[in-house]
Design an enzyme around this catalytic site. Structure first.
Site, PDB file in Angstrom:
ATOM      1  N   LYS A  13      -0.215   7.961  -0.493  1.00 40.90           N
ATOM      2  CA  LYS A  13       0.487   8.083   0.801  1.00 40.90           C
ATOM      3  C   LYS A  13       1.717   7.167   0.847  1.00 40.90           C
ATOM      4  O   LYS A  13       2.801   7.591   1.236  1.00 40.90           O
ATOM      5  CB  LYS A  13      -0.458   7.722   1.962  1.00 40.90           C
ATOM      6  CG  LYS A  13      -1.703   8.606   2.036  1.00 40.90           C
ATOM      7  CD  LYS A  13      -2.566   8.268   3.236  1.00 40.90           C
ATOM      8  CE  LYS A  13      -3.188   6.886   3.227  1.00 40.90           C
ATOM      9  NZ  LYS A  13      -4.131   6.630   2.104  1.00 40.90           N
ATOM     10  N   ARG A  88      -6.680   8.176  11.931  1.00 43.08           N
ATOM     11  CA  ARG A  88      -7.712   8.015  10.913  1.00 43.08           C
ATOM     12  C   ARG A  88      -9.101   8.292  11.459  1.00 43.08           C
ATOM     13  O   ARG A  88     -10.082   8.213  10.727  1.00 43.08           O
ATOM     14  CB  ARG A  88      -7.663   6.583  10.458  1.00 43.08           C
ATOM     15  CG  ARG A  88      -7.905   6.388   9.012  1.00 43.08           C
ATOM     16  CD  ARG A  88      -6.930   5.385   8.559  1.00 43.08           C
ATOM     17  NE  ARG A  88      -7.303   4.641   7.445  1.00 43.08           N
ATOM     18  CZ  ARG A  88      -6.397   4.159   6.602  1.00 43.08           C
ATOM     19  NH1 ARG A  88      -5.134   4.414   6.787  1.00 43.08           N
ATOM     20  NH2 ARG A  88      -6.767   3.452   5.601  1.00 43.08           N
ATOM     21  N   ARG A 128      -2.878  -1.158  -8.976  1.00 44.58           N
ATOM     22  CA  ARG A 128      -1.728  -1.197  -8.053  1.00 44.58           C
ATOM     23  C   ARG A 128      -1.136  -2.609  -7.958  1.00 44.58           C
ATOM     24  O   ARG A 128      -1.857  -3.597  -7.919  1.00 44.58           O
ATOM     25  CB  ARG A 128      -2.153  -0.749  -6.656  1.00 44.58           C
ATOM     26  CG  ARG A 128      -1.048  -0.978  -5.630  1.00 44.58           C
ATOM     27  CD  ARG A 128      -1.243  -0.251  -4.350  1.00 44.58           C
ATOM     28  NE  ARG A 128      -2.489  -0.580  -3.680  1.00 44.58           N
ATOM     29  CZ  ARG A 128      -2.906   0.039  -2.590  1.00 44.58           C
ATOM     30  NH1 ARG A 128      -2.202   1.036  -2.085  1.00 44.58           N
ATOM     31  NH2 ARG A 128      -4.040  -0.314  -2.029  1.00 44.58           N
ATOM     32  N   ARG A 161      -3.298  -6.318  -3.807  1.00 45.65           N
ATOM     33  CA  ARG A 161      -3.750  -6.324  -2.415  1.00 45.65           C
ATOM     34  C   ARG A 161      -5.171  -6.856  -2.306  1.00 45.65           C
ATOM     35  O   ARG A 161      -6.009  -6.553  -3.155  1.00 45.65           O
ATOM     36  CB  ARG A 161      -3.655  -4.904  -1.851  1.00 45.65           C
ATOM     37  CG  ARG A 161      -2.779  -4.848  -0.619  1.00 45.65           C
ATOM     38  CD  ARG A 161      -2.462  -3.447  -0.227  1.00 45.65           C
ATOM     39  NE  ARG A 161      -3.606  -2.757   0.365  1.00 45.65           N
ATOM     40  CZ  ARG A 161      -3.532  -1.533   0.855  1.00 45.65           C
ATOM     41  NH1 ARG A 161      -2.395  -0.875   0.814  1.00 45.65           N
ATOM     42  NH2 ARG A 161      -4.598  -0.953   1.377  1.00 45.65           N
ATOM     43  N   ARG A 172     -14.058   1.586   1.135  1.00 45.65           N
ATOM     44  CA  ARG A 172     -12.964   2.279   1.837  1.00 45.65           C
ATOM     45  C   ARG A 172     -13.067   3.788   1.619  1.00 45.65           C
ATOM     46  O   ARG A 172     -12.775   4.581   2.514  1.00 45.65           O
ATOM     47  CB  ARG A 172     -11.616   1.754   1.324  1.00 45.65           C
ATOM     48  CG  ARG A 172     -11.295   0.365   1.856  1.00 45.65           C
ATOM     49  CD  ARG A 172     -10.266  -0.354   1.006  1.00 45.65           C
ATOM     50  NE  ARG A 172      -8.990   0.318   0.943  1.00 45.65           N
ATOM     51  CZ  ARG A 172      -8.092   0.132  -0.034  1.00 45.65           C
ATOM     52  NH1 ARG A 172      -8.340  -0.717  -1.010  1.00 45.65           N
ATOM     53  NH2 ARG A 172      -6.968   0.801  -0.025  1.00 45.65           N
TER      54      ARG A 172
HETATM   55  P1  AP5 Z   1      -0.395   4.280  -2.920  1.00 42.92           P
HETATM   56  O1  AP5 Z   1       0.822   5.094  -2.709  1.00 42.92           O
HETATM   57  O2  AP5 Z   1      -0.348   2.832  -2.590  1.00 42.92           O
HETATM   58  O3  AP5 Z   1      -1.671   4.975  -2.210  1.00 42.92           O
HETATM   59  P2  AP5 Z   1      -2.077   4.997  -0.683  1.00 42.92           P
HETATM   60  O4  AP5 Z   1      -2.672   6.321  -0.394  1.00 42.92           O
HETATM   61  O5  AP5 Z   1      -0.914   4.561   0.186  1.00 42.92           O
HETATM   62  O6  AP5 Z   1      -3.224   3.898  -0.737  1.00 42.92           O
HETATM   63  P3  AP5 Z   1      -3.623   2.778   0.299  1.00 42.92           P
HETATM   64  O7  AP5 Z   1      -4.634   1.922  -0.424  1.00 42.92           O
HETATM   65  O8  AP5 Z   1      -2.425   2.063   0.857  1.00 42.92           O
HETATM   66  O9  AP5 Z   1      -4.314   3.599   1.387  1.00 42.92           O
HETATM   67  P4  AP5 Z   1      -5.274   3.089   2.466  1.00 42.92           P
HETATM   68  O10 AP5 Z   1      -5.315   4.251   3.354  1.00 42.92           O
HETATM   69  O11 AP5 Z   1      -6.569   2.582   1.972  1.00 42.92           O
HETATM   70  O12 AP5 Z   1      -4.554   1.756   2.976  1.00 42.92           O
HETATM   71  P5  AP5 Z   1      -3.809   1.397   4.334  1.00 42.92           P
HETATM   72  O13 AP5 Z   1      -2.798   0.394   4.004  1.00 42.92           O
HETATM   73  O14 AP5 Z   1      -3.418   2.596   5.087  1.00 42.92           O
HETATM   74  O15 AP5 Z   1      -0.811   4.465  -4.459  1.00 42.92           O
HETATM   75  C1  AP5 Z   1      -1.872   3.718  -5.014  1.00 42.92           C
HETATM   76  C2  AP5 Z   1      -1.545   3.381  -6.494  1.00 42.92           C
HETATM   77  O16 AP5 Z   1      -1.471   4.600  -7.240  1.00 42.92           O
HETATM   78  C3  AP5 Z   1      -0.176   2.682  -6.686  1.00 42.92           C
HETATM   79  O17 AP5 Z   1      -0.311   1.755  -7.714  1.00 42.92           O
HETATM   80  C4  AP5 Z   1       0.753   3.821  -7.112  1.00 42.92           C
HETATM   81  O18 AP5 Z   1       1.792   3.337  -7.950  1.00 42.92           O
HETATM   82  C5  AP5 Z   1      -0.186   4.764  -7.848  1.00 42.92           C
HETATM   83  N1  AP5 Z   1       0.179   6.156  -7.681  1.00 42.92           N
HETATM   84  C6  AP5 Z   1       0.620   6.775  -6.548  1.00 42.92           C
HETATM   85  N2  AP5 Z   1       0.828   8.087  -6.763  1.00 42.92           N
HETATM   86  C7  AP5 Z   1       0.477   8.307  -8.064  1.00 42.92           C
HETATM   87  C8  AP5 Z   1       0.452   9.477  -8.886  1.00 42.92           C
HETATM   88  N3  AP5 Z   1       0.846  10.679  -8.411  1.00 42.92           N
HETATM   89  N4  AP5 Z   1       0.023   9.352 -10.162  1.00 42.92           N
HETATM   90  C9  AP5 Z   1      -0.379   8.119 -10.655  1.00 42.92           C
HETATM   91  N5  AP5 Z   1      -0.361   6.980  -9.919  1.00 42.92           N
HETATM   92  C10 AP5 Z   1       0.059   7.078  -8.641  1.00 42.92           C
HETATM   93  O19 AP5 Z   1      -5.022   0.718   5.166  1.00 42.92           O
HETATM   94  C11 AP5 Z   1      -5.547  -0.532   4.795  1.00 42.92           C
HETATM   95  C12 AP5 Z   1      -6.569  -0.980   5.830  1.00 42.92           C
HETATM   96  O20 AP5 Z   1      -5.927  -1.132   7.117  1.00 42.92           O
HETATM   97  C13 AP5 Z   1      -7.728   0.005   6.090  1.00 42.92           C
HETATM   98  O21 AP5 Z   1      -8.788  -0.166   5.172  1.00 42.92           O
HETATM   99  C14 AP5 Z   1      -8.123  -0.395   7.529  1.00 42.92           C
HETATM  100  O22 AP5 Z   1      -8.885  -1.584   7.534  1.00 42.92           O
HETATM  101  C15 AP5 Z   1      -6.773  -0.697   8.178  1.00 42.92           C
HETATM  102  N6  AP5 Z   1      -6.164   0.510   8.807  1.00 42.92           N
HETATM  103  C16 AP5 Z   1      -5.002   1.125   8.432  1.00 42.92           C
HETATM  104  N7  AP5 Z   1      -4.754   2.165   9.230  1.00 42.92           N
HETATM  105  C17 AP5 Z   1      -5.767   2.219  10.136  1.00 42.92           C
HETATM  106  C18 AP5 Z   1      -6.069   3.090  11.208  1.00 42.92           C
HETATM  107  N8  AP5 Z   1      -5.270   4.152  11.513  1.00 42.92           N
HETATM  108  N9  AP5 Z   1      -7.197   2.864  11.913  1.00 42.92           N
HETATM  109  C19 AP5 Z   1      -8.003   1.816  11.634  1.00 42.92           C
HETATM  110  N10 AP5 Z   1      -7.781   0.952  10.620  1.00 42.92           N
HETATM  111  C20 AP5 Z   1      -6.665   1.149   9.875  1.00 42.92           C
END
Ligand code: AP5
Length: 217
Positions: A13, A88, A128, A161, A172
């Site tokens: 994402k 979410r 990552r 992270r 997660r």
């Molecule tokens: P990346 O692009 O970072 O993936 P991502 O989907 O953004 O992963 P996140 O871990 O950020 O998602 P998340 O939903 O768990 O975290 P968030 O910050 O929203 O890619 C990952 C890796 O893969 C990178 O190294 C990249 O280079 C590589 N990659 C990407 N595409 C690739 C490809 N095509 N091929 C190969 N490699 C690739 O949330 C974190 C925390 O915040 C949650 O756990 C929760 O506690 C809280 N939170 C956030 N939003 C909410 C909400 N709406 N409600 C409640 N709590 C929330």
């Protein structure tokens, strides 16, 4: 354009948002980035959210909703937005619909759902690295920086992270299956869901997303 990007942790994402915000010319609003920023600044929201995030649990809806409501009121959201990781839960999706209606704004137009198998995202998140300066994303194997540990774009230091430890990654993913995956039916029923194979190279995934958005004009 008003787009929400859904998908399990590590599905890409954040990586796709870096491309889409420029191509669609809308602000990228990542609920995870906003929460991590609040934690880093030690705000009341950050202090309340930190424990949930470290355990890989969702932050309570009311806290996240207040934060998103405030962000969407910003003037840069006039022409649309790209929401990353929000909504979410079903409660967040319903609250977003109500908020946009109450404020006389257009509703969500597209919900892009990235599909990547569980074992692939464990590998992705394990490798990552994120730039502490500009937030750019890397992967030690799939998208390595030119110099190990240093951001190509701004020279900032790359870090791991806190929630990318394997046990936390698995919780997660369980949280995603239980609390977020039901949203797919919610948006499918409204004709807004655009399902995308997220397993190939990032540029190919971006191409598929943009073609799908174009096709739904
Ligand atoms: P990346 O692009 O970072 O993936 P991502 O989907 O953004 O992963 P996140 O871990 O950020 O998602 P998340 O939903 O768990 O975290 P968030 O910050 O929203 O890619 C990952 C890796 O893969 C990178 O190294 C990249 O280079 C590589 N990659 C990407 N595409 C690739 C490809 N095509 N091929 C190969 N490699 C690739 O949330 C974190 C925390 O915040 C949650 O756990 C929760 O506690 C809280 N939170 C956030 N939003 C909410 C909400 N709406 N409600 C409640 N709590 C929330």
């Amino acid at each position: 354009m008003r787009v929400s990007l859904l998908g399990p942790p590590g599905s890409g994402k954040g990586t796709q948002s870096e491309v889409l915000r420029d191509r669609l010319r809308v602000p990228h609003i990542s609920s995870g980035d906003l929460l991590r920023d609040a934690v880093a600044r030690g705000t009341e929201l950050g202090r309340a959210a930190k424990g949930y995030m470290d355990r890989g649990e969702l932050v309570p809806d009311q806290l996240v909703l207040g934060m998103i409501r405030e962000r969407l009121r910003n003037t840069d959201c006039g022409t649309g937005w790209l929401l990353d990781g929000f909504p979410r839960t079903l409660a967040q999706a319903e609250a977003l619909d109500r908020l946009l209606t109450e404020e006389g704004r257009g509703g969500v137009e597209h919900v892009v759902s990235l599909h990547v198998p569980r074992e692939d995202v464990v590998v992705r998140l394990g490798g990552r690295r994120t730039c502490g300066g500009c937030g750019r994303l890397y992967h030690v194997r799939f998208q390595p920086p030119k110099t190990e540990g240093v951001c190509d774009a701004c020279g900032g230091r790359l870090s791991i992270r806190r929630d990318d430890e394997e046990a936390t990654i698995r919780s997660r993913l369980d949280v995603y299956d239980r609390q977020t995956a039901p949203l797919l039916d919610y948006y499918r029923g409204r004709g807004l869901l655009r399902e995308i194979d997220g397993t190939t190279a990032p540029a190919e995934v971006s191409g598929r997303i943009l073609a799908t958005l174009d096709g739904h004009g």
